[in-house]
Design an enzyme around this catalytic site. Structure first.
Site, PDB file in Angstrom:
ATOM      1  CD  GLU A 113      -4.731   0.930  -2.994  1.00  0.00           C
ATOM      2  OE1 GLU A 113      -5.535   0.733  -2.050  1.00  0.00           O
ATOM      3  OE2 GLU A 113      -3.701   0.023  -3.444  1.00  0.00           O
ATOM      4  CG  ASP A 161       0.378  -2.584  -0.265  1.00  0.00           C
ATOM      5  OD1 ASP A 161       0.005  -2.250   0.941  1.00  0.00           O
ATOM      6  OD2 ASP A 161      -0.752  -2.520  -1.163  1.00  0.00           O
ATOM      7  CD  GLU A 207      -3.670  -6.561   1.982  1.00  0.00           C
ATOM      8  OE1 GLU A 207      -3.430  -5.422   2.805  1.00  0.00           O
ATOM      9  OE2 GLU A 207      -4.065  -6.399   0.596  1.00  0.00           O
TER      10      GLU A 207
HETATM   11  C1  GCV Z   1      -7.611   0.037   2.540  1.00  0.00           C
HETATM   12  C2  GCV Z   1      -3.392  -2.320   0.286  1.00  0.00           C
HETATM   13  C3  GCV Z   1      -4.835  -2.968   0.363  1.00  0.00           C
HETATM   14  C4  GCV Z   1      -5.989  -2.268   0.291  1.00  0.00           C
HETATM   15  C5  GCV Z   1      -5.846  -1.117   1.273  1.00  0.00           C
HETATM   16  C6  GCV Z   1      -4.567  -0.074   1.143  1.00  0.00           C
HETATM   17  C7  GCV Z   1      -4.352   0.867   2.078  1.00  0.00           C
HETATM   18  O1  GCV Z   1      -3.435  -1.758  -1.108  1.00  0.00           O
HETATM   19  O2  GCV Z   1      -4.934  -4.198  -0.356  1.00  0.00           O
HETATM   20  O3  GCV Z   1      -6.974  -2.909   0.649  1.00  0.00           O
HETATM   21  O4  GCV Z   1      -6.947  -0.157   1.260  1.00  0.00           O
HETATM   22  O5  GCV Z   1      -3.489  -1.196   1.091  1.00  0.00           O
HETATM   23  O6  GCV Z   1      -3.449   0.800   2.576  1.00  0.00           O
HETATM   24  O7  GCV Z   1      -4.854   1.933   1.816  1.00  0.00           O
END
Ligand code: GCV
Length: 640
Positions: A260, A339, A367
């Protein structure tokens, strides 16, 4: 201010009331060391004779953190080989309350299943323009920083104590997405980490730091962060030496690399073992570890390309590297292949790397499970994951060396936004200590400690016991995942991610829905599992209903094991789930007058939102699939 006064001001599951059973008794604490001192401070005054509770160091082969306890001749005795064991034994007595001083019982031994029980904070120092101060935080700002500077750490002291009382022994204090300001915690802002470490230390908790793989460039001014470059190796070694000079018990680094947008070894044509090992080598002389995250996937995927499967990514990247990581490099694997969805199969990576230390990562912050606006008790979900027999020899808890979770705590007066979400933090710590504990008994423990013994426990169980499955029932169906609003991930948006680069698709059309991950006709992801799961998931007949759409693309008329068709299941579960949310709100009424009025008001406000949101989910999901499929609801209910 005394810890008791602080605790009273920030009450959670260790309000002064919870300690009464001990404080009312004559207690003897024998032994030396900072953690034994902590126990003495907690007890208040200690005695040398006629004690009703004795805590002492001995030699019982209980390891660094285990303890034993028994009760004989009216005296409760806690024994431990090391100070941390005495601390955990003390908190065990707190949990028992009056029961610790009744009857007689033989020796019980308690030794943690996981050597490291860790929380990762996704806290930033600055407020990030998109993510806020705490990434995926639903409980206010950070407890460590405010307005770009460190906060008064009094509250962190109470937090340390809460965590120790659940058995947590490691905390990473900053976001794995390491931005420019936070990167400097490793170097010129290290003093802030020193201060937090001092507060955690008396409670047996080591501090870890998320670091950027590009730190040698960002902070060191080097031209490269290539892990095989001698200058880079030297920079990590020297920087790490300085960290240990300031924090001798520093835990180590956490790294999100090539994920990411974070930098990583791929940028230099190196493997993730090369990347992890340069940090591991820098930490090894001091006994530190690097937690290297396996969350590596292509987030710039073309949705038209059905051959790329995000679920495959972690295994494809990491399984070939088994045996290539240093002993102090720990591969941190999210519990599922995608995720932190409400329902996923367990990640096949957990079974694929027998020569590597694997930590399983859970997400306490909600989340994808209602963002601490919905009451969702995650203990049953984690218990199911940890007890899942992934190989013929072992379950997930047996394959993992450690358990890590993303924290759900912020500076909210109730710590966790939704007061009932405290139970998740508590349950995580308890399951990391003993994954075989019954999650509903853990809930009882939390209720006793946090809300007191006199609240309507049956109502709380009726609200929380099945709340994870309730949430599952009114959100994305049958393991298909996502269908959330892009970006913030709250609320329904069935096609929100369907034509994006993120790799999270459901492929719904007028015929059917789901992702074909079979070897026969799909992405081949089922082949990453050991037997029998490889065949179970491959088979349309044997695949469990709750994961059907994760592994298969099926017509809406496909009949589930339950006897219902997929489309009727979608309608039924969404109607039932939204009704259940209304029932949860009604059940909470029974606690009126039994809990603190402010807490009561907060829970009511959240339950109102849960009822609203569940109806929104119901109507959008049902309408979407009704329009796609053209299938009527067999029960003729209103679909828009
Ligand atoms: C910290 C998901 C979340 C991101 C997070 C990522 C991760 O994609 O939406 O905010 O980033 O996981 O675990 O690194």
């Amino acid at each position: 201010m005394s810890i008791d006064k602080l605790a009273a001001a920030h009450s959670a599951w260790l309000p002064p009331r919870a300690l009464q059973a001990i404080k009312a008794r004559r207690v003897a604490v024998h032994g030396a060391g900072r953690l034994v001192e902590t126990v003495r401070e907690e007890v208040g005054t200690t005695v040398t004779e006629d004690a009703e509770l004795i805590l002492r160091l001995s030699s019982e082969r209980l390891g660094d953190e285990g303890f034993a306890l028994y009760r004989r001749d009216g005296v409760t005795v806690v024994l431990a080989d090391a100070p941390a064991g005495l601390l955990y034994g003390f908190f065990h007595v707190v949990r028992l309350g009056e029961a610790a001083f009744a009857g007689e019982w033989p020796v019980e031994r308690h030794v943690p299943a996981m050597r490291r029980r860790m929380l990762d904070h996704w806290d930033n120092i600055d407020v990030h323009p998109v993510m806020g101060q705490v990434e995926r935080g639903y409980s206010g700002g950070s407890i460590f920083w405010r307005d770009g500077v460190p906060r008064d750490l009094d509250r962190v002291r109470v937090y340390a104590r809460l965590l120790a009382a659940t058995g947590i022994n490691a905390v990473a204090i900053n976001n794995v997405n390491v931005h420019a300001t936070e990167a400097r915690l490793l170097t010129d802002r290290l003093g802030e980490v020193v201060a937090v470490a001092e507060v955690f230390r008396p409670y047996g908790i080591r501090v870890h730091l998320s670091v950027s793989f590009a730190a040698p460039v960002m902070l060191g001014g080097l031209p490269t962060a290539d892990p095989l470059d001698e200058g880079v190796r030297g920079w990590w070694a020297q920087t790490t030496q300085r960290v240990y000079a300031a924090i001798p018990d520093f835990g180590g680094y956490v790294v999100k690399a090539d994920s990411e947008g974070q930098p990583g070894p791929f940028g230099y044509g190196r493997s993730h073992a090369d990347g992890a090992n340069v940090l591991a080598d820098a930490l090894a002389p001091f006994g530190g570890v690097v937690h290297w995250r396996a969350f590596v996937y292509n987030h710039r995927q073309d949705w038209r390309d059905r051959s790329t499967d995000r679920a495959r990514a972690a295994y494809d990247h990491f399984a070939p590297l088994d045996g290539k990581f240093r002993d102090n490099a720990i591969l941190q694997v999210k519990h599922g292949p995608i995720d932190f969805q409400t329902r996923e199969p367990v990640s096949p990576v957990i079974a694929a790397m027998p020569a590597t230390s694997v930590a399983v990562e859970l997400q306490v912050t909600q989340e994808y499970t209602g963002q601490q606006r919905h009451a969702v008790y995650l203990g049953p979900m984690w218990s199911e994951i940890l007890g899942f027999r992934l190989t013929s020899e072992a379950d997930v808890a047996g394959l993992a060396r450690e358990l890590v979770a993303v924290s759900n705590v912020g500076d909210d007066p109730f710590w966790t936004g939704h007061p009932l979400a405290q139970a998740n933090l508590y349950a995580f710590g308890r399951l990391a200590w003993d994954p075989t504990l019954d999650p509903l008994s853990i809930l009882d423990e939390w209720v006793d400690l946090a809300l007191g013994p006199d609240v309507d426990r049956a109502a709380l169980h009726a609200i929380l016991d099945d709340s994870w499955r309730t949430y599952e029932s009114y959100t994305a169906p049958l393991g298909v995942g996502f269908m959330v609003r892009p970006g913030h991930h709250y609320g329904p948006d069935v096609d929100g991610y369907e034509y994006t680069p993120w790799g999270t698709y459901h492929f719904a059309d007028r015929e059917g829905v789901g992702v074909d991950r079979t070897r026969a006709t799909g992405t081949g992801f089922t082949g990453q599992y050991p037997q029998p799961w490889s065949d179970v998931y491959e088979s349309l007949e044997r695949c469990p209903d709750e994961l059907l759409l994760f592994f298969h693309h099926v017509p809406y008329e496909h009949v589930l094991h339950s006897g219902s068709t997929v489309i009727q299941h979608i309608y039924d579960t969404h109607f039932a789930g939204a009704e259940r949310a209304v029932e949860m709100r009604r059940l909470w009424e029974r606690l009126a007058g039994q809990v603190d009025p402010e807490l009561d008001a907060r829970v009511r406000e959240r339950l109102d939102e849960q009822v609203r949101s569940a109806a929104e989910w119901r109507d959008q999901i049902n309408t979407y699939f009704h329009r796609k499929s053209g299938e009527p609801d067999a029960k003729g209910r209103q679909i828009y």
